[in-house]
Scaffold this motif. Structure first.
Motif, PDB file in Angstrom:
ATOM      1  N   GLY B  83       0.821  -1.216   0.000  1.00  0.00           N
ATOM      2  CA  GLY B  83       0.000   0.000   0.000  1.00  0.00           C
ATOM      3  C   GLY B  83       0.847   1.255   0.000  1.00  0.00           C
ATOM      4  N   THR B  84       1.872   1.255   0.856  1.00  0.00           N
ATOM      5  CA  THR B  84       2.747   2.432   0.951  1.00  0.00           C
ATOM      6  C   THR B  84       3.433   2.691  -0.391  1.00  0.00           C
ATOM      7  N   GLY B 145       0.386  -1.229   8.368  1.00  0.00           N
ATOM      8  CA  GLY B 145      -0.554  -0.806   7.330  1.00  0.00           C
ATOM      9  C   GLY B 145      -0.148   0.538   6.761  1.00  0.00           C
ATOM     10  N   TRP B 146      -0.581   0.792   5.522  1.00  0.00           N
ATOM     11  CA  TRP B 146      -0.194   2.078   4.906  1.00  0.00           C
ATOM     12  C   TRP B 146      -0.924   3.238   5.580  1.00  0.00           C
ATOM     13  N   PHE B 147      -1.958   2.923   6.357  1.00  0.00           N
ATOM     14  CA  PHE B 147      -2.757   3.929   7.073  1.00  0.00           C
ATOM     15  C   PHE B 147      -2.241   4.114   8.486  1.00  0.00           C
ATOM     16  N   ALA B 148      -1.407   3.189   8.965  1.00  0.00           N
ATOM     17  CA  ALA B 148      -0.666   3.332  10.237  1.00  0.00           C
ATOM     18  C   ALA B 148      -1.539   3.735  11.418  1.00  0.00           C
ATOM     19  N   TYR B 149      -2.658   3.094  11.573  1.00  0.00           N
ATOM     20  CA  TYR B 149      -3.551   3.472  12.684  1.00  0.00           C
ATOM     21  C   TYR B 149      -2.885   3.317  14.043  1.00  0.00           C
ATOM     22  N   TRP B 251      -5.479  10.700  15.231  1.00  0.00           N
ATOM     23  CA  TRP B 251      -4.736  10.142  14.081  1.00  0.00           C
ATOM     24  C   TRP B 251      -5.658   9.971  12.885  1.00  0.00           C
ATOM     25  N   GLN B 252      -6.809   9.374  13.144  1.00  0.00           N
ATOM     26  CA  GLN B 252      -7.700   9.093  12.006  1.00  0.00           C
ATOM     27  C   GLN B 252      -8.169  10.386  11.354  1.00  0.00           C
TER      28      GLN B 252
END
Lengths: 133, 838
Positions: B83-84, B145-149, B251-252
């Motif tokens: 994803g990244t 994850g590419w969203f790095a939660y 973060w979100q």
């Protein structure tokens, strides 16, 4: 040095007939609806997120909608007026600036229309879902 | 052949100005947008192949139930890097590369507004990509994850360096993306061919302009999010830590305020590519041009009202998320306008079914499917059902592969003849298209069904008998077909580059200005800069009265690396400017930044500081000497174009415009920071947290006085320069004003350091402390940069020419300084006064 052509003719601008539409009018026609929607979204989200439960919150939300829709309507009417003004002459007789004004104000009509829809959808949510904690 | 005023043919003269003979200069010092554009595209394509290989590993793992090809840890790493890579290192840079190559050609100019910045942006992108992939070498691969939660990626649940690689790489890359965006905005607004008014701009330019604006407004949010995460992980701050009063939802919010517009950052130039390809290959201008252009703007604007639709299942109340649901529906309208316009154009056109056009058609089909499933997930109850399922994976691949990869391939096939001078092989192109189109749909359509059957995303395996086996097997088979298509396409490109049929200047008989240049274009693009009279100059402007040629500026403008700048709306010429020569400084600056980033990763902070100091020194060298002003040309361009202003300073200068857009993006960064403060404060029971006393007001009052006075003295300095447009500025007064500003700035920083030193709490005390120091510290860092800039400007008054037009640095530095002052006033009212309820 040839003097046959006006140096401005090459790039068409500026022409010698002013359009009669000021830059702020044009800016409002183009972005007024968008700005109203943006403010309605952010303010509406904040009120709904932090104030619901307070009796006055729902009225604030309705008030926001009324103000936002008013601004949208004004932007739409301004854009309409600019379009009409810019297209009062047949296409071949218009100056490039009038073409530009028509283009930008037409964009304003679309943006105001989209703003109207988004704000109205939001208001429908307020009416249907209510503003309770 | 036209003769130059320098006694040699124009082409020879211009070549000698725009190209360096040494190969080593071509490699490391080039600032040519075409070379850099090709590098961007090739590098991004390599990342695409790597990311695609990672996808293949995932599909292999999921092909059968309970597979052991990849373990859970490896799978997490692979899907994170897939994803990244695809989002950050393929899609955005590939579109940046296409824009970098095509923009100046389509605009009818010779380079981007800031050529050295362009080179710097490329090197930073390359080094950032290499940096994140070194994580494989040290076995510390990002896995969040590419969203790095958070909190998954926070210090408690993500040990090791993996996510540190990720945060630093994203911060690093953000510099490149921002630089490219500023370059695109200024180039499109100020360097269009004379006559290319806003209503005549090609739709690709609208797409790139919207993309660049969206980047400038959205990216600071991601920068802030990753910076806060890096601080939480490394220095124990509490921005996302609920135990310390922080808020994981922050973060979100920050991530998706960037993340959703990012979809449109990728989509907008892609829509522009489709419009370009449809126009050229349907041999008809896109119908409803004004609506399509404004639809592109509308999509860019509405994109900012959608971020919460990624957070429908986070527990937010129904009414707040309903506002975002409404906006999510609304954005379908401008997207639909574009789709209908293309379909109508194709319907009435004389279509040439080239591979480029086939990819455009493939885009329309897949993007409509992705758009429809997007409207489905805009419905809150439906989203609750399919959230985090494979339905969402299918949806965003239809949007991103359909909406970005297909247009990119369409663009590559369309512009390949221009870039290489050779045609691709149509049979191979069609073969590649059908394999990719079918492979893509076989891979991703079944994933809709998998999602509806309940298969969650981000799982490394699944049990047998859940009804998912067949669909996963089909999906993996589709990947193989898709991969074959990519191989055929790569072969087509490589073979055609060497042996393809010669293309000629305009093989498609297309409408826009890039086709007025030779294929491949000369280093200077145009021997005579074109003048535009219509939206499709190659079709409508080459009239018999003009001898079948484009109208052009007769003067070859060959006294230096010269370009014409034009006004924002009407593209009326307003100046002749000189753009910089090739330089090694951008490469060295990017290397210094890389050293700083690597040292931060391994926490060797003195080396990191040394890297930043090196970067600062290189930037000072970079900016020390501006190109000499173009000679006075009023009425000299063969009486054709009247240029009333030839200064490099003042409101016409590109540097001023660059600074304005830099300040825009900085303002958004501070806006995001202040919003974060309110979000964390809104979720706290008390404020300040943990019994911390309210901040005192005496010191802030003194700080405010200092900054207001320093701003006034900078205004005074500005007046010395701008009030002397036609004469040398009074240097004594100018230096005095700068010295006063410098002294006041240093006093401000010293007092703030004192305030930090005596503070009873620190950044790691709790979320209040973290936010207090983050906000005031970020501002102090900006003050520090401002002080350095003023010092640098002061130094230049002794060493650099004082002629009028040479001093664009003073108004630019003043603008920055005033901005930093205004930010302080906001901070004062929020952090110092607001906490008291004043």
């Amino acid at each position: 040095m040839s003097q046959a052509r006006n140096p401005y003719e090459i790039h068409d601008y500026p022409s010698r007939r002013p359009t009669g539409v000021g830059p702020w009018t044009l800016a409002f026609a183009l972005f007024g609806g968008t700005i109203a929607w943006t403010v309605h979204l952010i303010a509406g989200y904040s009120v709904a997120n932090y104030m619901c439960g307070d009796a006055v919150a729902v009225w604030i939300l309705h008030g926001l909608t009324v103000v936002a829709l008013t601004v949208v309507a004004l932007a739409f009417l301004t854009a309409l007026r600019v379009v009409r003004h810019a297209t009062r002459l047949p296409k071949g007789e218009r100056t490039p600036e009038e073409d530009r004004d028509q283009f930008l104000a037409s964009g304003g009509l679309l943006l105001a229309g989209l703003g109207f829809m988004a704000i109205t959808f939001g208001e429908v949510a307020v009416v249907v879902a209510g503003c309770t904690p | 052949m036209t003769a130059s005023t320098h006694g040699q043919p124009v082409s020879e003269r211009l070549s000698s100005l725009w190209e360096r003979p040494r190969v080593i200069d071509h490699i490391f010092a080039t600032v040519d947008h075409k070379r850099l554009g090709v590098r961007y595209m090739v590098t991004a394509f390599v990342f695409f192949l790597v990311g695609g290989t990672l996808a293949g590993m995932m599909r292999t793992q999921l092909a059968v139930p309970e597979n052991q090809f990849l373990g859970p840890e490896s799978y997490n790493r692979i899907f994170t890097m897939h994803g990244t890579t695809m989002i950050f290192y393929f899609a955005t840079p590939m579109l940046t590369g296409i824009a970098t190559y095509i923009l100046p050609l389509m605009l009818g100019t010779r380079d981007l507004a800031f050529p050295r910045l362009n080179a710097f942006a490329y090197w930073v992108f390359l080094f950032s990509g290499l940096f994140i992939y070194t994580s494989f070498l040290v076995d510390e691969v990002p896995d969040g994850g590419w969203f790095a939660y958070v909190p998954l990626t926070g210090p408690n649940y993500s040990q090791g360096l993996g996510m540190d690689f990720w945060t630093l790489a994203i911060l690093f890359l953000g510099i490149s993306t921002t630089a490219a965006a500023i370059n695109f905005v200024v180039t499109i607004l100020r360097m269009r061919a004379p006559g290319m008014a806003v209503q005549r701009m090609p739709l690709f330019l609208w797409g790139v302009l919207d993309m660049a604006f969206t980047i400038l407004i959205a990216l600071p949010s991601l920068t802030l999010a990753t910076l806060l995460l890096a601080l939480d992980r490394t220095f124990g701050t509490h921005f996302y830590d609920p135990a310390g009063g922080g808020n994981p939802l922050l973060w979100q919010h920050l991530f998706w305020i960037w993340g959703h517009p990012e979809v449109y950052i990728l989509l907008l130039p892609s829509l522009g590519i489709i419009s370009t390809v449809v126009t050229a290959h349907a041999r008809r201008e896109v119908v409803m041009y004004p609506l399509v252009a404004v639809a592109s703007v509308a999509i860019g604007i509405l994109a900012f009202g959608l971020w919460v639709h990624h957070m429908f299942s986070t527990g937010l109340d129904l009414l707040p998320i309903s506002f975002f649901s409404a906006a999510s529906f609304t954005i379908a309208i401008p997207s639909g306008i574009s789709i209908f316009a293309w379909v109508t154009t194709i319907y009435g056109g004389r279509v040439r079914f080239s591979p480029a056009f086939m990819f455009a058609l493939g885009f329309i089909v897949t993007f409509v499917i992705g758009g429809v499933s997007g409207v489905m997930v805009a419905m809150v109850p439906f989203d609750w059902q399919v959230h985090d399922s494979y339905f969402v994976v299918a949806h965003f691949h239809y949007v991103l592969v359909g909406g970005v990869v297909f247009p990119v391939f369409a663009g590559l096939y369309h512009w390949f003849p221009k870039i290489t001078g050779r045609m691709t092989v149509p049979t191979l192109g069609h073969g590649a298209f059908w394999l990719i189109f079918l492979g893509f749909n076989i891979t991703f359509f079944p994933q809709h069904i998998l999602g509806l059957l309940g298969m969650p995303r981000r799982v490394y395996t699944y049990a047998e008998g859940l009804g998912w086996d067949t669909y996963n097997a089909i999906s993996t088979a589709g990947y193989v077909v898709l991969g074959l298509g990519i191989i055929v396409m790569v072969f087509d490109f490589l073979w055609s580059m060497q042996r393809g049929e010669e293309a000629g200047d305009d093989p498609w008989e297309a409408d826009s200005l890039e086709w007025a240049t030779p294929s491949p274009p000369e280093p200077y693009n145009f021997a005579h800069l074109p003048i535009v009279h219509s939206r499709t100059p190659m079709w409508l402007d080459r009239t018999p009265e003009r001898g079948g040629q484009l109208d052009r500026i007769e003067d070859p403008m060959d006294d230096g690396r010269e370009v014409v700048t034009t006004s924002v709306l009407d593209a009326a010429p307003d100046a002749v400017l000189r753009v910089p020569e090739p330089s090694y400084v951008p490469l060295f600056a990017a290397l210094a930044l890389t050293v700083a980033v690597v040292a931060m990763l391994v926490e060797v902070y003195p080396v990191s500081v040394a890297g930043i100091v090196g970067l600062g020194a290189l930037l000072a060298v970079w900016l020390w000497r501006s190109p000499a002003p173009a000679p006075e040309r009023v009425n000299q361009i063969r009486d054709r174009v009247h240029l009333p202003d030839v200064r490099i300073a003042g409101p016409h200068s590109l540097g001023r415009w660059g600074m304005i857009f830099f300040i825009v993006t900085e303002a958004v960064l501070f806006g995001s920071l202040i919003s974060s403060y309110f979000l964390v404060r809104g979720s706290a029971d008390e404020w300040p947290l943990g019994g911390i006393a309210e901040p005192e007001l005496i010191l802030p009052a003194i700080l405010t006085a200092l900054i207001v006075l320093s701003s006034a003295s900078m205004f005074w300095a500005q007046r010395q320069v701008e009030g002397s447009a036609d004469r040398n500025p009074p240097l004594g007064m100018l230096r005095l004003a700068l010295v006063v500003s410098l002294a006041l700035g240093i006093a401000f920083l010293s007092l703030q350091a004192y305030e930090f030193h005596r503070s009873e709490f620190g950044p790691s005390t709790n979320a209040y402390g973290s936010l207090f120091f983050m906000i005031t510290g970020t501002h102090a860092a900006h003050m520090g940069v401002g002080v350095l800039l003023i010092g640098w400007t002061l130094l230049r008054t002794w060493f650099v020419s004082h002629e009028p037009g040479q001093r664009s640095d003073v108004p630019n530095v003043a603008l920055y300084w005033h901005f930093v002052g205004v930010v302080w006033l906001v901070i004062l009212s929020v952090v110092y006064l607001g906490v008291r309820g004043l």
